[in-house]
Design an enzyme around this catalytic site. Structure first.
Site, PDB file in Angstrom:
ATOM      1  N   CYS A 178       0.832  -1.207   0.000  1.00  0.00           N
ATOM      2  CA  CYS A 178       0.000   0.000   0.000  1.00  0.00           C
ATOM      3  C   CYS A 178       0.867   1.259   0.000  1.00  0.00           C
ATOM      4  CB  CYS A 178      -0.982  -0.038   1.167  1.00  0.00           C
ATOM      5  SG  CYS A 178      -2.376   1.106   0.955  1.00  0.00           S
TER       6      CYS A 178
ATOM      7  N   HIS B  32      -3.721  -5.333   0.436  1.00  0.00           N
ATOM      8  CA  HIS B  32      -3.180  -5.803   1.713  1.00  0.00           C
ATOM      9  C   HIS B  32      -3.228  -7.333   1.774  1.00  0.00           C
ATOM     10  CE1 HIS B  32      -2.757  -1.952   3.891  1.00  0.00           C
ATOM     11  NE2 HIS B  32      -3.732  -1.557   3.095  1.00  0.00           N
TER      12      HIS B  32
ATOM     13  N   SER C 285      -0.367 -11.882  38.576  1.00  0.00           N
ATOM     14  CA  SER C 285      -1.731 -11.359  38.573  1.00  0.00           C
ATOM     15  C   SER C 285      -2.781 -12.456  38.517  1.00  0.00           C
ATOM     16  CB  SER C 285      -1.917 -10.442  37.355  1.00  0.00           C
ATOM     17  OG  SER C 285      -1.868 -11.202  36.154  1.00  0.00           O
ATOM     18  N   GLY C 286      -2.360 -13.676  38.201  1.00  0.00           N
ATOM     19  CA  GLY C 286      -3.313 -14.754  37.950  1.00  0.00           C
ATOM     20  C   GLY C 286      -3.655 -14.876  36.487  1.00  0.00           C
ATOM     21  N   GLY C 287      -3.176 -13.901  35.664  1.00  0.00           N
ATOM     22  CA  GLY C 287      -3.463 -13.918  34.233  1.00  0.00           C
ATOM     23  C   GLY C 287      -2.466 -14.748  33.444  1.00  0.00           C
ATOM     24  N   VAL C 288      -2.737 -14.871  32.145  1.00  0.00           N
ATOM     25  CA  VAL C 288      -1.929 -15.712  31.270  1.00  0.00           C
ATOM     26  C   VAL C 288      -0.508 -15.173  31.137  1.00  0.00           C
ATOM     27  CG1 VAL C 288      -1.694 -16.610  28.921  1.00  0.00           C
ATOM     28  CG2 VAL C 288      -3.951 -16.475  29.968  1.00  0.00           C
ATOM     29  N   ASP C 289      -0.361 -13.873  30.864  1.00  0.00           N
ATOM     30  CA  ASP C 289       0.957 -13.313  30.556  1.00  0.00           C
ATOM     31  C   ASP C 289       1.934 -13.459  31.718  1.00  0.00           C
ATOM     32  OD1 ASP C 289      -0.272 -12.589  28.200  1.00  0.00           O
ATOM     33  OD2 ASP C 289      -0.545 -10.493  28.755  1.00  0.00           O
ATOM     34  N   SER C 290       1.523 -13.014  32.908  1.00  0.00           N
ATOM     35  CA  SER C 290       2.455 -13.077  34.040  1.00  0.00           C
ATOM     36  C   SER C 290       2.752 -14.524  34.424  1.00  0.00           C
ATOM     37  CB  SER C 290       1.901 -12.302  35.245  1.00  0.00           C
ATOM     38  OG  SER C 290       0.767 -12.941  35.805  1.00  0.00           O
TER      39      SER C 290
ATOM     40  N   GLU D 143      -2.042  -9.178   4.025  1.00  0.00           N
ATOM     41  CA  GLU D 143      -2.061  -9.659   5.411  1.00  0.00           C
ATOM     42  C   GLU D 143      -3.458  -9.861   5.966  1.00  0.00           C
ATOM     43  OE1 GLU D 143      -1.572  -5.104   5.705  1.00  0.00           O
ATOM     44  OE2 GLU D 143      -1.143  -6.725   4.319  1.00  0.00           O
TER      45      GLU D 143
END
Length: 510
Positions: free
Chosen positions: A78, A169, A222-227, A171
């Site tokens: 583009c 595009h 934190s209990g979350g996925v990332d941490s 993608e």
């Protein structure tokens, strides 16, 4: 590690390019258009992204292509295509027939990049300018009904390495053979295509061992996925020299503190649970402004974390669960990089505690974090957990906070989430939660008149949280959830369902 460098000119689709390449097993990195490429044998190709700007604007974003063209295969998308054309003497102007959305591509020369394309296929356009004429170094390879230069390539021997460019595009999923095109570019760039979350985990653990040596790391969970995934990778690298703190701010889901703490202990993480509910809620009582809520939570978190951290000797590093979208969003395409957004770091803690930062996941997208978590055997119930806001239920209670309101939203939220899980819908959606509104309405229960709160149910589908569609949950399920909340949670007599998309709405309400 071989990689493709994507120069970002500000397109809303830039992250998609990186994601598609990684899906094709090639590591990709995004950097601002005006940041010099660190050339090495690992850089196999360069992609110029799209942009909301025009190449003809007086302040158009510009780079010196002489430093890039000829070094490795180059792909312009583009704005990138239009900039290539203009830079080498072509003409770019306002299109007589502006193309937004689906268009039909006509292939004239398959060559290397369009190999596998049918003669006609659907692509996705999003541009107001168009290429009126090409420079001598290039030749057309595809068109659409409305524009004569949908794609072009460099002529043989024009440059040391081939250059390709397309005004559509590849993608986005609406370009039916977009992945084929990107895969062909990776062939031209001679990529081995051996990158995966498995290789990421192996190389990251190795790098962490080398970087951290015998040092100890402190990390807030934190209990979350990332941490959790970040902590698991760090634990694999340094064992019990990773010290984790899991704080209860009183704004978690019902029973979440005890349940998550138990899960962490089963994972053999070296974790200490700290119940600081009273400290947080005494400061938040009666506060209604969402920004004040966030600032109070951030301040008290730092105070508690700092106090608890000082009880652990010889800490040199602070671990964080920063992921790639956090890094990308903190970089401006109008100038040099800026710091990670404030809600993605720990508010000055590294300086206060004199710690260096380690971020094992800073180059992964959210879906890749989950895949890496599977590689390192993080329990499925944690990997499939929905995202949960840092300020917790404080921003799911609109208006003034109180312990009574927190209890109401916890009970309603538990009924909601339990029903999503038992019905099989929990793992089909991105995020769900109950929001307590600052609205009371009249109701009737038995022969009595009630005047109680309203709860809004929010449920969205997304891949990374940057955009989201509301989830079309079955009416029967919504009816069951509503009935249970109203019958079981005294203080709530009305339930509504939020059917707003992001944008223009956000996922959270505050």
């Amino acid at each position: 590690m071989e990689k493709i460098v994507i120069l970002d000119f500000g397109s809303q689709y830039t992250q998609l390019i990186a994601r598609r390449l990684r899906e094709l097993s090639v590591y990709s990195v995004i950097q601002p258009y005006n940041k010099e490429i660190a050339w090495s044998d690992e850089v196999k190709g360069v992609i110029l992204s799209g942009s909301p700007f025009s190449v003809n604007d007086p302040n158009a974003l510009q780079i010196d292509l002489e430093k890039i063209v000829g070094k490795v295969p180059l792909l312009g998308i583009c704005y990138g295509a239009q900039y290539l054309s203009k830079y080498y003497g072509g003409v770019v102007g306002k299109s007589d027939k502006r193309e937004y959305g689906k268009a039909n591509l006509h292939v004239q020369d398959q060559g290397e990049l369009l190999e596998g394309f049918p003669e006609k296929s659907q692509v996705w356009m999003s541009h107001g300018d168009t290429i009126k004429s090409l420079p001598d170094q290039f030749e057309i390879i595809c068109t659409t009904e409305d524009i004569p230069v949908a794609g072009f390539k460099s002529k043989e021997n024009a440059f040391d390495k081939p250059v390709y460019a397309f005004q559509f595009h590849p993608e986005v999923v609406h370009s039916k053979f977009g992945s084929t095109l990107l895969g062909n570019f990776l062939k031209v760039a001679e990529c081995k295509r051996d990158w995966s979350p498995d290789t990421f985990v192996i190389s990251t653990i190795s790098n962490l061992k080398a970087t951290l040596g015998e040092d100890s790391v402190l990390m807030g969970l934190s209990g979350g996925v990332d941490s959790t995934v970040a902590a698991s990778i760090l634990h694999e690298a340094i064992g019990d020299r990773l010290h984790c703190l899991f704080l209860n701010n009183g704004l978690l889901r019902q029973d979440e503190f005890d349940e998550v703490l138990e899960s962490y202990k089963k994972m053999n993480l070296n974790v200490i649970g700290v119940d600081a509910t009273d400290e947080f809620l005494s400061e938040l009582d009666g506060v209604s402004d969402p920004e004040k809520k966030r600032k109070i939570i951030g301040r008290v978190f730092i105070e508690v974390f700092e106090r608890e951290a000082k009880k652990i000797p010889n800490i040199k590093w602070l671990g964080q669960g920063t992921i790639y979208p956090d890094v990308i969003e903190s970089v401006s395409v109008h100038g040099p990089s800026v710091t990670i957004k404030s809600h993605h770091n720990v508010g000055g803690l590294p300086e206060k505690l004199n710690l260096k930062i380690v971020e094992p996941l800073r180059m992964l997208f959210k879906d890749e974090v989950r895949k890496a978590g599977k590689v390192i055997e993080v329990p499925e119930d944690i990997l499939q957990r929905h995202p949960f806001p840092g300020p917790g239920l404080a921003i799911r209670i609109l208006g003034e906070l109180s312990r009574e309101k927190i209890s109401l939203v916890q009970k309603a939220d538990k009924i909601y989430i339990d029903n999503l899980k038992s019905s099989g819908w929990y793992n089909k959606v991105w995020q769900a939660g109950a929001i307590l509104l600052p609205v009371k309405s009249v109701g009737v229960m038995g022969d009595e008149r009630t005047y109680e709160f309203t709860v809004a149910l929010r449920c969205v589908n997304s891949t990374d949280g940057m955009t989201a569609e509301w989830s079309n949950l079955p009416h029967e399920l919504l009816g069951k959830i509503s009935n249970e909340i109203i019958n079981q949670v005294k203080g709530i007599n009305r339930v509504v369902y939020d059917i707003s998309t992001k944008p223009p709405a956000t996922i959270e309400w505050e």
